[in-house]
Design an enzyme around this catalytic site. Structure first.
Site, PDB file in Angstrom:
ATOM      1  N   CYS A   1      -7.983 -71.956  48.553  1.00 32.00           N
ATOM      2  CA  CYS A   1      -8.758 -71.504  49.821  1.00 32.00           C
ATOM      3  C   CYS A   1     -10.126 -72.658  49.354  1.00 32.00           C
ATOM      4  CB  CYS A   1      -9.256 -70.224  49.983  1.00 32.00           C
ATOM      5  SG  CYS A   1      -7.629 -69.394  50.444  1.00 32.00           S
TER       6      CYS A   1
HETATM    7  C1  BEZ Z   1      -5.169 -69.018  47.218  1.00 35.31           C
HETATM    8  O1  BEZ Z   1      -6.197 -69.477  47.903  1.00 35.31           O
HETATM    9  O2  BEZ Z   1      -5.246 -69.615  45.999  1.00 35.31           O
HETATM   10  C2  BEZ Z   1      -4.711 -68.045  47.143  1.00 35.31           C
HETATM   11  C3  BEZ Z   1      -4.915 -66.894  48.023  1.00 35.31           C
HETATM   12  C4  BEZ Z   1      -4.141 -65.868  48.416  1.00 35.31           C
HETATM   13  C5  BEZ Z   1      -2.844 -65.829  47.718  1.00 35.31           C
HETATM   14  C6  BEZ Z   1      -2.570 -66.884  47.069  1.00 35.31           C
HETATM   15  C7  BEZ Z   1      -3.305 -67.990  46.497  1.00 35.31           C
END
Ligand code: BEZ
Length: 211
Positions: free
Chosen positions: A45
């Site tokens: 994210c």
């Molecule tokens: C991420 O943004 O890296 C992420 C968020 C939730 C679950 C897995 C990855």
């Protein structure tokens, strides 16, 4: 219930990192993209919001406003924005909705419990000036989005909303387009003065009409 193409984008009022917004008023007469991410302070994210902020100018050129959302609070978003700017060398320049009670997430069916419990997946909604949903895409948490692809689809949506064309596989702005089947052969010369290549009766290509 899932939101389908052509549905009116549900309106909502929500608190964001840029204050309270009424979604439809915020959209105004232009296009919008609403996209969810699973959670603040997560790695994929962080890269996504950085990437989106860096090409905000490309969205603006197309009269598209961007708004992100997750089930975190404004305080969490604001703390995370510092990390995004530090690690992605960007300036955050669009609002992030704080949706800790999941009102907007539920309205847009962004929580897919068999994929990710209690968090929004990576949903994308493109909304047209008529407030209708033009595109939905859903990515899993493990795959960061390609914002160049979202721009490419917006180019296609905006073109095909004005001309009786569709865009072929892997089309990029400037490439030849496909004449939609509703146009008869007799109408081709008047509607497509740049010419039409009639490869098959159902497969007719033409230079991009607005280039
Ligand atoms: C991420 O943004 O890296 C992420 C968020 C939730 C679950 C897995 C990855």
């Amino acid at each position: 219930m899932a939101i389908r193409l052509g549905d009116e984008a549900p309106n909502f009022q929500a608190m964001t990192t840029e204050g309270e917004v009424d979604f439809h008023k915020w959209l105004g007469d232009g296009w919008g993209i609403l996209f969810s991410h699973p959670a603040d302070f997560t790695p994929v994210c962080t890269t996504e919001l950085g990437a989106a902020s860096k090409i905000k100018g490309e969205f603006e050129k197309r009269n598209v406003k961007m708004m992100a959302i997750s089930v975190d609070t404004v305080d969490q978003h604001n703390a995370w924005i510092g990390d995004i700017e530090e690690t992605q060398s960007c300036t955050m320049n669009f609002p992030i909705i704080a949706d800790p009670d999941r009102t907007v997430a539920n309205l847009y069916d962004m929580i897919h419990p068999n994929s990710l419990e209690n968090m929004t997946v990576r949903s994308v909604f493109v909304v047209g000036p008529d407030k209708k949903v033009k595109l939905t895409i859903t990515y899993p948490a493990s795959t960061g989005r390609n914002f160049d692809e979202i721009l490419r689809v917006i180019d296609s949506l905006q073109l095909t909303s004005k001309f009786q064309v569709a865009t072929p596989a892997n089309w990029q702005d400037g490439d030849d387009c496909i004449v939609v089947p509703a146009v008869t052969d007799g109408e081709l010369a008047a509607k497509f003065p740049k010419g039409v290549n009639r490869i098959k009766p159902y497969l007719r290509t033409t230079p991009q009409p607005n280039k």
